[in-house]
Design a protein around this motif. Structure first.
Motif, short mmCIF file in Angstrom:
data_model
loop_
_atom_site.label_atom_id
_atom_site.label_comp_id
_atom_site.label_asym_id
_atom_site.label_seq_id
_atom_site.Cartn_x
_atom_site.Cartn_y
_atom_site.Cartn_z
N ASP A 1 0.99 -1.10 0.14
CA ASP A 1 -0.20 0.04 0.06
C ASP A 1 0.90 1.13 -0.10
O ASP A 1 1.60 1.57 1.11
N ALA A 2 1.08 1.94 -1.03
CA ALA A 2 1.95 3.11 -1.30
C ALA A 2 1.44 4.20 -0.67
O ALA A 2 2.55 5.38 -0.69
N HIS A 3 0.36 4.20 -0.02
CA HIS A 3 -0.03 5.67 0.55
C HIS A 3 -1.07 5.46 1.50
O HIS A 3 -2.15 5.33 1.00
N THR A 4 -0.96 5.39 2.67
CA THR A 4 -1.88 5.45 3.55
C THR A 4 -1.94 6.47 4.80
O THR A 4 -0.59 7.14 4.81
N HIS A 5 -2.71 6.56 5.73
CA HIS A 5 -2.69 7.41 6.89
C HIS A 5 -3.02 6.51 8.01
O HIS A 5 -4.23 6.71 8.43
N LEU A 6 -2.18 5.87 8.69
CA LEU A 6 -2.53 5.09 9.67
C LEU A 6 -3.04 5.85 10.97
O LEU A 6 -3.90 5.23 11.75
N ASP A 7 -2.52 6.99 11.17
CA ASP A 7 -3.09 7.75 12.14
C ASP A 7 -4.66 8.22 12.09
O ASP A 7 -5.59 8.00 13.10
N ALA A 8 -4.79 8.63 10.92
CA ALA A 8 -6.19 8.83 10.53
C ALA A 8 -7.20 7.58 10.63
O ALA A 8 -8.22 7.80 10.90
N CYS A 9 -6.47 6.35 10.48
CA CYS A 9 -7.24 5.23 10.63
C CYS A 9 -7.71 5.04 12.06
O CYS A 9 -8.01 3.80 12.37
N GLY A 10 -7.15 5.51 12.81
CA GLY A 10 -7.29 5.45 14.31
C GLY A 10 -6.13 4.93 15.03
O GLY A 10 -6.15 4.66 16.33
N ALA A 11 -4.94 4.69 14.55
CA ALA A 11 -3.97 4.02 15.13
C ALA A 11 -3.07 5.33 15.81
O ALA A 11 -2.97 6.39 15.56
N GLU A 12 -2.88 4.95 17.30
CA GLU A 12 -1.84 5.70 17.86
C GLU A 12 -0.87 5.26 18.70
O GLU A 12 0.48 6.02 18.78
N THR A 13 -0.77 3.93 19.01
CA THR A 13 -0.01 3.27 19.72
C THR A 13 0.74 2.19 18.62
O THR A 13 0.29 1.84 17.71
N PRO A 14 1.90 1.49 19.29
CA PRO A 14 2.25 0.29 18.42
C PRO A 14 1.52 -0.69 18.23
O PRO A 14 1.18 -1.26 17.14
#
Length: 278
Positions: free
Chosen positions: A21-34
């Motif tokens: 996946d060449a472009h995503t926004h993990l933080d906007a997907c709800g990820a904050e922690t490892p």
């Protein structure tokens, strides 16, 4: 960046060959922690999406992305100030981004470019920031990841005037066949998100059908642009599976072959193997 809400699409059957996946926004997907990053990547792995590039939106996101890329070997980062954020772009932002750009797991400068759809930053500020990011990509020798919304001609004009870096990726490519040809003639790479699966996007689909194999990437831009038939629902990296399969059908090729070619492209464009071995 606003988070999408609602029920995620089902995790599809694993791809016959892994893809990036060449472009995503993990933080906007709800990820904050490892742990949350790992959960998203584990879900992606079930669908055959084995690595992702998480992309910054603002300075806080850039710091987070660079750090998140150290939490899981399947995650890499891109850092920049989104063009809609450039009304305030001073020495502090430039210094911070230049430092982050040197980190080994930051593999691209992005997303940067021009956005004429939203009226969040003056065009003059966007152009100045875009030129600075172009120079940064050349200084650090990393790919430039382009955000282009309703600004095709001006994007090319700035790249032509400034001199494009050796590697330029048009994230979430949105042009028609004519614009795709203009980009590929300059050696640029086109990354297709879920919008290419929309049945009313015929001009975009025509471009995606034509683009040469070595100029193609696939992405989610999660949590946005969820592919057909789940348009409007929250997106995640595993949904690159849906876009890859649709692209394979559109291009009349085997999904395993297309996934393998796109993975090789991503490894070449972003130097993923070099990072993993360092």
């Amino acid at each position: 960046m606003t988070k999408r809400r609602g029920e995620r699409p089902p995790v599809p059957e694993t791809l016959p060959a892994p893809v990036v996946d060449a472009h995503t926004h993990l933080d906007a997907c709800g990820a904050e922690t490892p742990e949350q990053v790992r959960e998203i990547l584990d879900r992606a792995a079930l669908a055959g999406v084995d690595r992702v590039i998480t992309v910054a939106d603002d300075l806080a996101s850039a710091h987070w992305a660079a750090e998140a890329a150290t939490w899981d070997d399947r995650v890499f980062a891109a850092v920049a100030l989104h063009p809609t954020r450039t009304s305030a772009f001073g020495d502090a932002e430039r210094t911070a981004l230049a430092e982050l750009a040197e980190r080994p797991r930051v593999v691209a400068i992005g997303e940067t470019g021009l956005d004429y759809y939203w009226d969040y930053a003056p065009k003059s500020a966007q152009h100045e920031a875009f030129r600075w990011h172009i120079d940064l990509a050349k200084r650090v020798g990393k790919a430039l990841m382009i955000h282009d919304r309703d600004a095709h001609d001006d994007i090319l004009a700035v790249l032509d005037t400034e001199g494009a870096p050796s590697t330029v990726v048009f994230h979430c490519f949105s042009g028609d066949l004519s614009f795709a040809r203009a980009c590929v003639e300059r050696g640029f790479v086109l990354s297709f998100a879920g919008a290419v699966t929309f049945r009313n996007a015929q001009a975009l689909r025509e471009a995606a059908r034509w683009v040469p194999d070595d100029h193609v990437l696939v992405e989610t831009d999660a949590p946005f642009l969820t592919p057909h038939p789940y348009r409007g629902r929250p997106n995640e990296p595993y949904c690159a599976n849906y876009t890859l399969r649709d692209l394979a059908t559109l291009r009349d090729v085997d999904p395993a072959d297309l996934a393998s070619k796109i993975t090789r492209n991503a490894e070449r464009i972003f130097g993923l193997r070099d990072v993993a071995e360092s």
